[in-house]
Scaffold this motif. Structure first.
Motif, PDB file in Angstrom:
ATOM      1  N   SER A 191      -7.771  10.336   6.104  1.00  0.00           N
ATOM      2  CA  SER A 191      -6.400  10.187   5.602  1.00  0.00           C
ATOM      3  C   SER A 191      -6.243   8.927   4.758  1.00  0.00           C
ATOM      4  O   SER A 191      -5.525   8.922   3.762  1.00  0.00           O
ATOM      5  CB  SER A 191      -5.400  10.187   6.763  1.00  0.00           C
ATOM      6  N   ILE A 192      -6.917   7.861   5.161  1.00  0.00           N
ATOM      7  CA  ILE A 192      -6.849   6.612   4.394  1.00  0.00           C
ATOM      8  C   ILE A 192      -7.484   6.795   3.017  1.00  0.00           C
ATOM      9  O   ILE A 192      -6.907   6.414   1.989  1.00  0.00           O
ATOM     10  CB  ILE A 192      -7.561   5.468   5.157  1.00  0.00           C
ATOM     11  N   TYR A 193      -8.681   7.400   2.989  1.00  0.00           N
ATOM     12  CA  TYR A 193      -9.361   7.640   1.708  1.00  0.00           C
ATOM     13  C   TYR A 193      -8.555   8.608   0.843  1.00  0.00           C
ATOM     14  O   TYR A 193      -8.401   8.408  -0.363  1.00  0.00           O
ATOM     15  CB  TYR A 193     -10.770   8.201   1.944  1.00  0.00           C
ATOM     16  N   LEU A 194      -8.053   9.668   1.476  1.00  0.00           N
ATOM     17  CA  LEU A 194      -7.325  10.684   0.701  1.00  0.00           C
ATOM     18  C   LEU A 194      -6.033  10.116   0.118  1.00  0.00           C
ATOM     19  O   LEU A 194      -5.676  10.407  -1.021  1.00  0.00           O
ATOM     20  CB  LEU A 194      -7.025  11.913   1.571  1.00  0.00           C
ATOM     21  N   GLU A 195      -5.346   9.279   0.906  1.00  0.00           N
ATOM     22  CA  GLU A 195      -4.095   8.708   0.407  1.00  0.00           C
ATOM     23  C   GLU A 195      -4.330   7.898  -0.863  1.00  0.00           C
ATOM     24  O   GLU A 195      -3.493   7.895  -1.768  1.00  0.00           O
ATOM     25  CB  GLU A 195      -3.434   7.812   1.464  1.00  0.00           C
ATOM     26  N   SER A 196      -5.478   7.206  -0.897  1.00  0.00           N
ATOM     27  CA  SER A 196      -5.732   6.316  -2.036  1.00  0.00           C
ATOM     28  C   SER A 196      -5.799   7.084  -3.357  1.00  0.00           C
ATOM     29  O   SER A 196      -5.538   6.520  -4.412  1.00  0.00           O
ATOM     30  CB  SER A 196      -6.999   5.500  -1.805  1.00  0.00           C
ATOM     31  N   VAL A 197      -6.134   8.382  -3.292  1.00  0.00           N
ATOM     32  CA  VAL A 197      -6.268   9.157  -4.536  1.00  0.00           C
ATOM     33  C   VAL A 197      -5.286  10.329  -4.624  1.00  0.00           C
ATOM     34  O   VAL A 197      -5.303  11.085  -5.594  1.00  0.00           O
ATOM     35  CB  VAL A 197      -7.716   9.690  -4.707  1.00  0.00           C
ATOM     36  N   ALA A 198      -4.429  10.475  -3.614  1.00  0.00           N
ATOM     37  CA  ALA A 198      -3.551  11.650  -3.543  1.00  0.00           C
ATOM     38  C   ALA A 198      -2.550  11.729  -4.694  1.00  0.00           C
ATOM     39  O   ALA A 198      -2.038  12.811  -5.004  1.00  0.00           O
ATOM     40  CB  ALA A 198      -2.800  11.671  -2.204  1.00  0.00           C
ATOM     41  N   ILE A 199      -2.268  10.610  -5.335  1.00  0.00           N
ATOM     42  CA  ILE A 199      -1.283  10.610  -6.415  1.00  0.00           C
ATOM     43  C   ILE A 199      -1.883  11.088  -7.737  1.00  0.00           C
ATOM     44  O   ILE A 199      -1.154  11.362  -8.701  1.00  0.00           O
ATOM     45  CB  ILE A 199      -0.655   9.186  -6.578  1.00  0.00           C
ATOM     46  N   LEU A 243      -1.051  -4.845   0.707  1.00  0.00           N
ATOM     47  CA  LEU A 243      -2.138  -5.781   0.404  1.00  0.00           C
ATOM     48  C   LEU A 243      -1.725  -7.194   0.832  1.00  0.00           C
ATOM     49  O   LEU A 243      -2.515  -7.925   1.442  1.00  0.00           O
ATOM     50  CB  LEU A 243      -2.480  -5.764  -1.092  1.00  0.00           C
ATOM     51  N   PHE A 244      -0.492  -7.576   0.506  1.00  0.00           N
ATOM     52  CA  PHE A 244       0.006  -8.895   0.929  1.00  0.00           C
ATOM     53  C   PHE A 244       0.094  -8.973   2.451  1.00  0.00           C
ATOM     54  O   PHE A 244      -0.195 -10.017   3.044  1.00  0.00           O
ATOM     55  CB  PHE A 244       1.373  -9.180   0.294  1.00  0.00           C
ATOM     56  N   ILE A 297     -11.832  -0.794   5.861  1.00  0.00           N
ATOM     57  CA  ILE A 297     -11.615   0.548   5.291  1.00  0.00           C
ATOM     58  C   ILE A 297     -10.223   0.638   4.659  1.00  0.00           C
ATOM     59  O   ILE A 297     -10.069   1.076   3.514  1.00  0.00           O
ATOM     60  CB  ILE A 297     -11.795   1.626   6.383  1.00  0.00           C
ATOM     61  N   ALA A 298      -9.216   0.170   5.399  1.00  0.00           N
ATOM     62  CA  ALA A 298      -7.852   0.230   4.882  1.00  0.00           C
ATOM     63  C   ALA A 298      -7.696  -0.665   3.656  1.00  0.00           C
ATOM     64  O   ALA A 298      -7.033  -0.293   2.681  1.00  0.00           O
ATOM     65  CB  ALA A 298      -6.854  -0.176   5.969  1.00  0.00           C
ATOM     66  N   ILE A 299      -8.314  -1.848   3.701  1.00  0.00           N
ATOM     67  CA  ILE A 299      -8.164  -2.804   2.600  1.00  0.00           C
ATOM     68  C   ILE A 299      -8.799  -2.280   1.308  1.00  0.00           C
ATOM     69  O   ILE A 299      -8.162  -2.270   0.251  1.00  0.00           O
ATOM     70  CB  ILE A 299      -8.758  -4.178   2.982  1.00  0.00           C
ATOM     71  N   VAL A 300     -10.046  -1.811   1.396  1.00  0.00           N
ATOM     72  CA  VAL A 300     -10.725  -1.318   0.190  1.00  0.00           C
ATOM     73  C   VAL A 300      -9.971  -0.109  -0.388  1.00  0.00           C
ATOM     74  O   VAL A 300      -9.702  -0.053  -1.596  1.00  0.00           O
ATOM     75  CB  VAL A 300     -12.196  -0.950   0.485  1.00  0.00           C
ATOM     76  N   ALA A 301      -9.594   0.834   0.477  1.00  0.00           N
ATOM     77  CA  ALA A 301      -8.852   2.007   0.005  1.00  0.00           C
ATOM     78  C   ALA A 301      -7.498   1.594  -0.561  1.00  0.00           C
ATOM     79  O   ALA A 301      -7.038   2.155  -1.562  1.00  0.00           O
ATOM     80  CB  ALA A 301      -8.668   3.010   1.140  1.00  0.00           C
ATOM     81  N   VAL A 308      -6.760  -1.261  -2.012  1.00  0.00           N
ATOM     82  CA  VAL A 308      -6.962  -1.879  -3.324  1.00  0.00           C
ATOM     83  C   VAL A 308      -7.150  -0.790  -4.378  1.00  0.00           C
ATOM     84  O   VAL A 308      -6.517  -0.813  -5.442  1.00  0.00           O
ATOM     85  CB  VAL A 308      -8.179  -2.842  -3.312  1.00  0.00           C
ATOM     86  N   VAL A 309      -7.982   0.208  -4.068  1.00  0.00           N
ATOM     87  CA  VAL A 309      -8.202   1.328  -4.995  1.00  0.00           C
ATOM     88  C   VAL A 309      -6.874   2.003  -5.324  1.00  0.00           C
ATOM     89  O   VAL A 309      -6.536   2.245  -6.484  1.00  0.00           O
ATOM     90  CB  VAL A 309      -9.183   2.363  -4.389  1.00  0.00           C
ATOM     91  N   GLN A 310      -6.100   2.276  -4.261  1.00  0.00           N
ATOM     92  CA  GLN A 310      -4.816   2.954  -4.418  1.00  0.00           C
ATOM     93  C   GLN A 310      -3.878   2.158  -5.320  1.00  0.00           C
ATOM     94  O   GLN A 310      -3.234   2.711  -6.207  1.00  0.00           O
ATOM     95  CB  GLN A 310      -4.182   3.150  -3.038  1.00  0.00           C
ATOM     96  N   THR A 311      -3.806   0.845  -5.089  1.00  0.00           N
ATOM     97  CA  THR A 311      -2.907  -0.002  -5.872  1.00  0.00           C
ATOM     98  C   THR A 311      -3.354  -0.070  -7.327  1.00  0.00           C
ATOM     99  O   THR A 311      -2.530  -0.013  -8.250  1.00  0.00           O
ATOM    100  CB  THR A 311      -2.842  -1.410  -5.265  1.00  0.00           C
ATOM    101  N   VAL A 312      -4.673  -0.153  -7.533  1.00  0.00           N
ATOM    102  CA  VAL A 312      -5.203  -0.232  -8.899  1.00  0.00           C
ATOM    103  C   VAL A 312      -4.825   1.011  -9.704  1.00  0.00           C
ATOM    104  O   VAL A 312      -4.508   0.920 -10.893  1.00  0.00           O
ATOM    105  CB  VAL A 312      -6.737  -0.442  -8.874  1.00  0.00           C
ATOM    106  N   LEU A 313      -4.822   2.178  -9.042  1.00  0.00           N
ATOM    107  CA  LEU A 313      -4.474   3.426  -9.739  1.00  0.00           C
ATOM    108  C   LEU A 313      -3.056   3.384 -10.304  1.00  0.00           C
ATOM    109  O   LEU A 313      -2.744   4.075 -11.261  1.00  0.00           O
ATOM    110  CB  LEU A 313      -4.608   4.633  -8.798  1.00  0.00           C
ATOM    111  N   TYR A 314      -2.202   2.551  -9.700  1.00  0.00           N
ATOM    112  CA  TYR A 314      -0.815   2.472 -10.153  1.00  0.00           C
ATOM    113  C   TYR A 314      -0.603   1.409 -11.229  1.00  0.00           C
ATOM    114  O   TYR A 314       0.471   1.344 -11.819  1.00  0.00           O
ATOM    115  CB  TYR A 314       0.113   2.150  -8.975  1.00  0.00           C
TER     116      TYR A 314
END
Lengths: 10, 210
Positions: free
Chosen positions: B123-131, B163-164, B179-183, B185-191
């Motif tokens: 779910s953590i990995y999927l959320e990072s790219v779900a958008i 992240l903060f 795991i949560a932090i890396v995912a 960061v990826v998620q935030t970068v996509l935005y």
């Protein structure tokens, strides 16, 4: 032993 | 609980409710990716299975139930109630290209090789790219309604605030979840690209164009 990780964030 | 975590959660809640109300009030889901919304429903379902196994706090339980309920309500509105307005032709992102690698990765890299923990990691990995299906849809049509951009902004802001929160928790509690932090960061970068456009264009021009 069983490791139970508790995730307290949403 | 710190201020970043709380405002992050509230920003997330705002995003979910903005989308739900937008579809409900306009009686239309035009411009909204049903695929992204299905992915978010899967994200909440697989992550919050711990509702059945552990109690953390009333706040935690309530928010989880609200997130899951709203996610399924959104999917229902898109694929059932207002199906006629759903723009399936433009919602053509191939989600298997996200779900399959994310599934494989969650089996390979996790905190503990147990069903619940693997599903949480998934779910953590999927959320990072779900958008991505939603962003793909906007880039394909070249525009998004203003209210849709508010939704995306709140959704991106939520993970940025987390992240903060993680920086805070690392310094003051010695807590970190790689795991949560890396995912996250990826998620935030996509935005980031979207954030830039939202600030420079979204506030002043409508309809919003990329």
């Amino acid at each position: 032993g069983e490791v139970l990780t508790q995730h307290d964030e949403l | 609980m710190n201020v970043f975590r709380l405002t992050g959660d509230l920003s997330h809640l705002a995003a979910i409710i903005i989308l739900l109300l937008k579809i409900w009030k306009s009686r239309s889901c035009a411009g909204i990716s049903g695929k992204s919304q299905i992915l978010f429903a899967i994200v909440f379902t697989t992550r919050y299975l711990d509702l059945l196994t552990s109690f953390i706090s009333l706040y935690n339980t309530c928010m989880k139930v609200i997130y899951i309920g709203c996610a399924y309500a959104t999917v229902y509105l898109i694929y059932a109630k207002f199906r006629a307005t759903y723009d399936g032709n433009h919602d053509s992102f191939r989600v298997e290209f996200l779900v399959v690698p994310v599934g494989g990765l969650s089996v390979l890299i996790n905190h503990d090789f147990s069903p619940l923990e693997i599903l949480w990691t998934f779910s953590i990995y999927l959320e990072s790219v779900a958008i991505l299906p939603q962003l793909f849809m906007i880039s394909k049509t070249g525009e998004a309604e203003t209210i849709t951009t508010h939704y995306l902004f709140c959704l991106g802001l939520y993970r940025a605030l987390y992240l903060f929160n993680w920086i805070w928790r690392f310094y003051f509690e010695g807590f970190f979840d790689m795991i949560a932090i890396v995912a996250g960061v990826v998620q935030t970068v996509l935005y980031c690209d979207f954030f830039y456009l939202y600030v420079t264009k979204g506030w002043f021009s409508r309809p919003y164009r990329l």
